[in-house]
Design a protein around this motif. Structure first.
Motif, PDB file in Angstrom:
ATOM      1  N   MET A 178       6.937   4.683   2.481  1.00 51.77           N
ATOM      2  CA  MET A 178       6.317   3.532   1.817  1.00 51.77           C
ATOM      3  C   MET A 178       7.366   2.676   1.105  1.00 51.77           C
ATOM      4  O   MET A 178       7.253   1.442   1.084  1.00 51.77           O
ATOM      5  CB  MET A 178       5.263   4.002   0.829  1.00 51.77           C
ATOM      6  N   ASP A 179       8.379   3.305   0.531  1.00 49.67           N
ATOM      7  CA  ASP A 179       9.447   2.537  -0.122  1.00 49.67           C
ATOM      8  C   ASP A 179      10.078   1.556   0.852  1.00 49.67           C
ATOM      9  O   ASP A 179      10.363   0.404   0.500  1.00 49.67           O
ATOM     10  CB  ASP A 179      10.535   3.481  -0.659  1.00 49.67           C
ATOM     11  N   ARG A 184       7.578  -1.324   2.155  1.00 49.15           N
ATOM     12  CA  ARG A 184       7.277  -2.391   1.196  1.00 49.15           C
ATOM     13  C   ARG A 184       8.407  -3.423   1.130  1.00 49.15           C
ATOM     14  O   ARG A 184       8.216  -4.523   0.603  1.00 49.15           O
ATOM     15  CB  ARG A 184       7.003  -1.798  -0.187  1.00 49.15           C
ATOM     16  N   GLU A 226       1.142   2.686  -7.263  1.00 49.74           N
ATOM     17  CA  GLU A 226       1.658   1.419  -6.734  1.00 49.74           C
ATOM     18  C   GLU A 226       1.623   1.423  -5.208  1.00 49.74           C
ATOM     19  O   GLU A 226       1.235   0.434  -4.574  1.00 49.74           O
ATOM     20  CB  GLU A 226       3.089   1.179  -7.229  1.00 49.74           C
ATOM     21  N   GLN A 227       2.029   2.537  -4.604  1.00 49.92           N
ATOM     22  CA  GLN A 227       2.040   2.612  -3.145  1.00 49.92           C
ATOM     23  C   GLN A 227       0.620   2.598  -2.575  1.00 49.92           C
ATOM     24  O   GLN A 227       0.368   1.988  -1.528  1.00 49.92           O
ATOM     25  CB  GLN A 227       2.801   3.854  -2.693  1.00 49.92           C
ATOM     26  N   LEU A 238      -0.700  -0.923  -2.608  1.00 47.30           N
ATOM     27  CA  LEU A 238      -0.108  -1.686  -1.509  1.00 47.30           C
ATOM     28  C   LEU A 238      -0.791  -1.353  -0.192  1.00 47.30           C
ATOM     29  O   LEU A 238      -1.149  -2.252   0.585  1.00 47.30           O
ATOM     30  CB  LEU A 238       1.389  -1.389  -1.420  1.00 47.30           C
ATOM     31  N   HIS A 291      -3.068  -4.289   1.568  1.00 53.51           N
ATOM     32  CA  HIS A 291      -2.619  -4.852   2.840  1.00 53.51           C
ATOM     33  C   HIS A 291      -3.162  -4.039   4.018  1.00 53.51           C
ATOM     34  O   HIS A 291      -2.579  -4.049   5.096  1.00 53.51           O
ATOM     35  CB  HIS A 291      -1.086  -4.879   2.901  1.00 53.51           C
TER      36      HIS A 291
END
Length: 655
Positions: free
Chosen positions: A221-222, A225, A399-400, A403, A407
């Protein structure tokens, strides 16, 4: 005089939309210019879309596949520079293109003289700019410049026009001299390398299952994004982690169990700040003498194997208890047959499942009370409370998840491809099966869209009923994300007889070999049945057994190639290009270090799925449809100006 676009001669509801558009295009000329620009954009080649599914935490491999644009950048570089670069120069340029940050950092450590840095930058800028101009030519300038970093946008737009008749090489060299003087020359090379990668793919679609089995779902995920245009389609492993992040106790225990089974502990304690100390304490005390031989983890690690095995078993038993509780409070799912703990005969060492009795190969249940088997013991309750607190307070995890949900969706239509993760639940005759969502029986497309509402609502409110529904999406028999009658975790852990391990797939997975059924699914989701293609992941294609991802119907394709090393170490990208749809099959990837040091690359095997008679333009795509709607609005805005239903204003040039 106050310049208002409003006209009060004839107040009309239709004008409210046009008044908003008038803020951007305040007069006839502005609206006509934008309409003309959009009409021209419609003629450009459609953007290249890459679809990847079932990454399962394999962050290093994913990173390289994104960096090499699923293998499409290498042949492009060879085509453009085959006559002007030798093989060593092309490999050097490809390394820079795939890993611009790492390569420029190494160059900066190696070259200390400013003139050497200038010479290196000048040598790389030429081919970088040529490749960048080629890629930009397929985009509208506005869309392409959206991925330019704001601080360097104007500089990059200037460089894009050089060299030309009016601008000799001294134009770029003057810019480069100033950047060298300021210590930013390599930074420009880095930026251009990143832009090349970003423009090589117009949109990246992840078709589900970002976590589990692989080492670092958090790093997956890092990296995602950081990409300019990414869309997520949710898979069952994604809603598993989403539910855990929102504090659903059964899903928390499931995440822990799977992570321990594959010894993927780093993503929890290091990645998400979820220490496993409470679970380890439970394992070292309550399960201290348990050999837990059927829970030994896959792969080595720092904790002793037997400790990790006991931790996994402790998490599994809590999971079974909590699942029994939620099945009882959701009788409408008709899953009472999957409440199994009260079916254990602790004296005989057996369990009854679906009317058949099996011997247990592991009969040690120190926390299970036969009189109340689904109640957590005091030790389990204390352990789970601390773990739940960590999940609920993991800032990075939340946060992930925001996201992924923000999206994300249950399905997408792209270039005549219908893309979803798992299946459309059906019976043996191919009739869409209903599932109750918010009190309504929904099936087919309505089911997918109803699920989306619940998932988004769960993130906001985290109510128990919605969180329980996330559990059903993870493993329920009518879940489009799961597509099997059961998930036989308890059976695999505690019963040697493999007959009890059987999980029956939804008929969908057999029916997609039939053309008529595929046409029915495509039409249900508003896709053309003539050239449409169903794309799903979830079920790994057994490459080593000779299975083909393309089904016999020619109208459905499975792109789960067992991406994770722990699960097969293959992987697919479906590439939607203007003139064809191509499947790229990826193999093992050593490491980023090997790629930088030795130029190790994944050169995929490529298979054409569709080849079109004429390349498709933007107007042929979903983006083209949206542009068409915008042109229609602009035409209405122009008409409103011309009939004085709206007042024109001068363009504000103050900025």
């Amino acid at each position: 005089m106050h310049n208002s676009p409003h006209s009060f001669k004839r107040p009309e509801a239709d004008l409210s939309v046009l008044e908003l558009l008038a803020q951007q295009y305040p007069n006839v000329d502005a609206a006509i210019a934008e309409s003309a620009r959009l009409a021209a954009v419609q003629t450009l080649p459609k953007g290249v879309v890459h679809v990847i599914s079932d990454i399962h935490g394999e962050d290093k491999k994913l990173r390289h596949i994104i960096n090499n644009a699923s293998g499409t950048l290498r042949p492009l570089v060879e085509e453009l520079f085959g006559q002007t670069m030798n093989e060593a120069e092309r490999e050097e340029f490809l390394k820079l293109t795939f890993y611009p940050a790492e390569i420029t950092e190494r160059v900066g450590e190696t070259l200390t003289d400013p003139q050497e840095i200038r010479a290196y930058a000048l040598r790389m800028l030429g081919p970088q700019l040529e490749l960048l101009r080629y890629l930009v030519s397929n985009f509208s300038l506005r869309l392409a410049s959206e991925v330019f970093p704001g601080e360097y946008r104007e500089l990059l737009l200037e460089i894009m026009h050089a060299p030309s008749t009016e601008r000799g090489p001294e134009f770029v060299e003057a810019m480069l001299d100033e950047l060298v003087r300021r210590g930013k020359a390599l930074h420009l090379v880095h930026i251009l390398g990143r832009l090349i990668r970003n423009l090589a793919v117009d949109e990246l679609i992840i078709a589900g299952d970002l976590w589990d089995r692989g080492p670092r779902g958090d790093r997956v995920m890092d990296y995602l994004r950081l990409q300019p245009r990414v869309e997520f389609i949710w898979g069952n492993h994604d809603v598993l982690w989403l539910g855990a992040s929102l504090g659903h106790e059964a899903l928390i225990c499931t995440v822990l169990r799977v992570s321990l089974r594959y010894r993927r502990i780093g993503q929890l304690d290091e990645g998400y700040s979820v220490p496993l100390t409470p679970l380890e304490h439970l394992a070292r005390t309550v399960y201290a003498d348990d050999p837990a031989e059927y829970f030994l983890p896959k792969g080595p690690g720092m904790r002793p194997n037997e400790v990790v095995a006991r931790m996994q078993k402790a998490a599994a038993v809590m999971q079974f208890k909590l699942e029994g509780q939620l099945i009882e409070r959701n009788p409408h799912w008709d899953l009472s047959h999957r409440r199994l703990l009260h079916r254990i005969d602790h004296t005989a060492g057996t369990i009854e499942i679906d009317g058949k009795t099996y011997s247990l190969r592991d009969t040690y249940f120190p926390t299970v009370d036969p009189q109340d088997p689904y109640a957590l013991s005091e030790e389990e309750a204390n352990c789970l409370a601390r773990l739940k607190h960590s999940f609920l307070n993991s800032q990075k995890l939340h946060e992930q998840m925001r996201l992924m949900v923000g999206h994300g969706s249950m399905y997408l239509n792209r270039d005549e491809c219908l893309i979803f993760h798992g299946c459309v639940p059906v019976d043996a005759e191919g009739n869409f099966l209903p599932l109750e969502v918010d009190g309504q029986a929904l099936a087919g497309r309505e089911l997918f869209e109803g699920i989306e509402k619940v998932v988004r609502r769960a993130v906001v409110n985290a109510e128990q009923a919605d969180l329980d529904f996330l559990w059903y999406l993870w493993s329920g028999p009518k879940s489009p994300l799961f597509g099997k009658d059961r998930i036989a975790t308890l059976e695999r852990d505690f019963i040697a007889d493999k007959a009890s391990h059987r999980e029956t797939k939804d008929p969908y997975f057999s029916l997609i070999h039939e053309t008529e059924f595929c046409d029915k699914v495509l039409e249900e989701f508003g896709m053309p049945s003539t050239d449409g293609l169903i794309v799903n992941g979830h079920v790994p294609v057994k490459v080593e057994a000779g299975e083909s991802p393309l089904k016999r119907s020619g109208k459905a394709i499975t792109i789960d190639g067992a991406f994770s090393e722990a699960y097969g170490d293959y992987g697919y990208t479906l590439v939607l290009e203007p003139d064809r749809i191509v499947l790229a099959q990826h193999s093992h990837f050593d490491s980023v270090e090997a790629a930088i040091r030795d130029g190790v690359d994944i050169v995929p095997q490529v298979q054409n799925i569709r080849v079109f008679d004429a390349p498709r333009c933007t107007r042929d795509t979903e983006r083209g449809q949206r542009i068409g709607y915008r042109i229609e609005l602009l035409e209405r805005l122009i008409e409103a100006y011309q009939t004085n239903r709206l007042h024109e204003r001068p363009v504000d040039t103050a900025n």
